[in-house]
Scaffold this motif. Structure first.
Motif, PDB file in Angstrom:
ATOM      1  N   PHE A  86     -14.393  -9.285   5.246  1.00 32.03           N
ATOM      2  CA  PHE A  86     -14.984  -7.523   4.994  1.00 32.03           C
ATOM      3  C   PHE A  86     -13.955  -6.354   4.470  1.00 32.03           C
ATOM      4  O   PHE A  86     -14.277  -5.260   3.078  1.00 32.03           O
ATOM      5  CB  PHE A  86     -15.770  -6.816   5.979  1.00 32.03           C
ATOM      6  N   ASN A  87     -13.199  -5.775   4.946  1.00 31.69           N
ATOM      7  CA  ASN A  87     -12.485  -4.803   5.003  1.00 31.69           C
ATOM      8  C   ASN A  87     -11.693  -4.827   3.881  1.00 31.69           C
ATOM      9  O   ASN A  87     -11.415  -4.176   2.906  1.00 31.69           O
ATOM     10  CB  ASN A  87     -11.214  -5.267   5.860  1.00 31.69           C
ATOM     11  N   ARG A  88     -11.060  -6.511   3.126  1.00 33.28           N
ATOM     12  CA  ARG A  88     -10.916  -6.335   0.981  1.00 33.28           C
ATOM     13  C   ARG A  88     -11.609  -6.669   0.503  1.00 33.28           C
ATOM     14  O   ARG A  88     -11.444  -6.248  -0.214  1.00 33.28           O
ATOM     15  CB  ARG A  88      -9.841  -7.777   2.207  1.00 33.28           C
ATOM     16  N   VAL A  89     -13.126  -6.569   0.449  1.00 36.85           N
ATOM     17  CA  VAL A  89     -14.117  -6.999  -0.257  1.00 36.85           C
ATOM     18  C   VAL A  89     -13.784  -4.870  -0.541  1.00 36.85           C
ATOM     19  O   VAL A  89     -14.165  -4.424  -1.678  1.00 36.85           O
ATOM     20  CB  VAL A  89     -15.121  -6.942   0.661  1.00 36.85           C
ATOM     21  N   LEU A  90     -14.547  -4.173   0.290  1.00 36.82           N
ATOM     22  CA  LEU A  90     -13.902  -2.489   0.721  1.00 36.82           C
ATOM     23  C   LEU A  90     -13.130  -2.052  -0.173  1.00 36.82           C
ATOM     24  O   LEU A  90     -12.707  -1.120  -1.628  1.00 36.82           O
ATOM     25  CB  LEU A  90     -14.045  -1.610   2.231  1.00 36.82           C
ATOM     26  N   ALA A  91     -11.672  -2.502   0.129  1.00 42.31           N
ATOM     27  CA  ALA A  91     -10.864  -2.268  -0.369  1.00 42.31           C
ATOM     28  C   ALA A  91      -9.864  -2.943  -1.406  1.00 42.31           C
ATOM     29  O   ALA A  91      -9.095  -1.815  -2.541  1.00 42.31           O
ATOM     30  CB  ALA A  91      -9.618  -2.680   0.677  1.00 42.31           C
ATOM     31  N   ALA A  92     -11.263  -3.946  -2.479  1.00 43.59           N
ATOM     32  CA  ALA A  92     -10.583  -4.270  -3.293  1.00 43.59           C
ATOM     33  C   ALA A  92     -11.365  -3.701  -4.911  1.00 43.59           C
ATOM     34  O   ALA A  92     -11.695  -2.614  -4.743  1.00 43.59           O
ATOM     35  CB  ALA A  92     -12.195  -5.862  -3.593  1.00 43.59           C
ATOM     36  N   ALA A  93      -9.926  -3.007  -5.179  1.00 41.16           N
ATOM     37  CA  ALA A  93     -10.021  -2.567  -7.016  1.00 41.16           C
ATOM     38  C   ALA A  93     -10.935  -3.284  -7.287  1.00 41.16           C
ATOM     39  O   ALA A  93     -11.680  -4.006  -7.750  1.00 41.16           O
ATOM     40  CB  ALA A  93      -8.806  -2.555  -7.428  1.00 41.16           C
ATOM     41  N   PRO A  94     -12.232  -1.714  -8.464  1.00 37.11           N
ATOM     42  CA  PRO A  94     -13.170  -1.972  -9.527  1.00 37.11           C
ATOM     43  C   PRO A  94     -13.263  -3.025 -10.092  1.00 37.11           C
ATOM     44  O   PRO A  94     -13.677  -3.739  -9.910  1.00 37.11           O
ATOM     45  CB  PRO A  94     -13.611  -0.724  -9.198  1.00 37.11           C
ATOM     46  N   GLU A  95     -12.498  -2.959 -10.847  1.00 40.28           N
ATOM     47  CA  GLU A  95     -11.507  -3.650 -12.099  1.00 40.28           C
ATOM     48  C   GLU A  95     -11.763  -5.312 -11.795  1.00 40.28           C
ATOM     49  O   GLU A  95     -11.545  -5.953 -12.667  1.00 40.28           O
ATOM     50  CB  GLU A  95      -9.964  -3.462 -12.174  1.00 40.28           C
ATOM     51  N   ARG A  96     -11.671  -5.648 -10.035  1.00 39.19           N
ATOM     52  CA  ARG A  96     -11.489  -7.166  -9.503  1.00 39.19           C
ATOM     53  C   ARG A  96     -12.571  -7.047  -9.144  1.00 39.19           C
ATOM     54  O   ARG A  96     -13.407  -7.961  -9.548  1.00 39.19           O
ATOM     55  CB  ARG A  96     -11.001  -6.976  -8.702  1.00 39.19           C
ATOM     56  N   LEU A  97     -13.819  -6.068  -8.474  1.00 46.06           N
ATOM     57  CA  LEU A  97     -15.350  -6.849  -8.402  1.00 46.06           C
ATOM     58  C   LEU A  97     -15.987  -6.702  -9.228  1.00 46.06           C
ATOM     59  O   LEU A  97     -16.994  -7.675  -8.802  1.00 46.06           O
ATOM     60  CB  LEU A  97     -15.709  -5.361  -7.165  1.00 46.06           C
TER      61      LEU A  97
END
Length: 253
Positions: A86-97
């Motif tokens: 969950f934490n890494r989803v929130l922290a992921a860069a928009p260009e990766r999301l």
């Protein structure tokens, strides 16, 4: 070429193409299985809190607001498969999301709002507080803001004569294994803030907080620059995925 948002006639709502419902829903109503599932998750969250929910269900709750008319469980699982937790989803860069099928601007905005709220709450627990007596809160703040980033970030915590945190500033961002830091700029900023001491903090996206030779040399240079101005370098923290290293505790400072 970017396509314009699609207009869904049944609901009268705008959706970006990658967030559009998979099929028209009659009379603008959700199928009962989706509506009931969403209500059950909300009820369980309100009764038991986040501790009663696995990561994918907590993500579903967030996605409900971004994607109001679709089953979002597959998307929540896809995000976790891609980023890990969950934490890494929130922290992921928009260009990766945005590379995850089904993720568009609305989802990214909502995830980043939640991430910003978490950072601000953690920061409020340490700003204007005595750092030494609030050390656990300082570590929690550093973990929250930096442990799950996929690139290096370097921050400086500036303290006054009473070791109260007066400023927390990002000095630089870098690649997956390097961030440029300029000792003179760190010392100059301390003088501008009338700081008496500081703590350096940076993360290792690899997850291993062990200091590199470059980390050690950079710390020595900053320490020398600060000492020449009568400013104390209390510590340098390296934040990993599940633990952190203190230069002071390791005898490196």
């Amino acid at each position: 070429m970017t396509q314009p948002p699609a207009f869904h006639e049944a609901s009268g709502s705008l959706f970006s193409p990658d967030e559009a419902p998979e099929m028209p829903l009659p009379a603008g109503r959700l199928p009962s299985y989706i509506r009931d599932h969403r209500q059950r998750l909300r009820d369980r969250f309100m009764t038991g809190g986040a501790g009663a929910m696995p990561d994918y269900e907590l993500l579903e709750l967030l996605l409900f607001r971004s994607i109001p008319r679709r089953d979002v469980k597959p998307l929540a699982r896809a995000l976790l498969d891609q980023f890990g937790d969950f934490n890494r989803v929130l922290a992921a860069a928009p260009e990766r999301l945005v590379k995850v099928d089904g993720i568009g601007p609305s989802v990214i905005a909502d995830l980043k709002i939640v991430e910003a709220a978490a950072h601000r709450m953690a920061r409020a627990k340490v700003l204007k507080r005595h750092v030494i007596s609030s050390w656990d809160a300082v570590l929690d703040y550093c973990r929250t803001t930096m442990a799950h980033r996929d690139t290096e970030q370097f921050r400086v915590l500036y303290l006054d004569t009473k070791n109260t945190l007066i400023a927390d500033e990002e000095q630089g961002r870098g690649t997956v294994d390097h961030v440029p830091v300029y000792p003179r700029e760190v010392a100059k900023r301390a003088l501008e803030l009338n700081a008496s001491a500081l703590i350096l903090v940076h993360n290792h996206p690899s997850g291993d907080p062990s200091p590199s030779e470059a980390d050690i040399r950079m710390t020595e240079k900053i320490n020398a620059a600060c000492a020449a101005l009568g400013i104390t370098l209390h510590d340098h923290l390296i934040i990993g995925k599940s633990r952190e290293i203190s230069f002071r505790a390791e005898g490196l400072l």
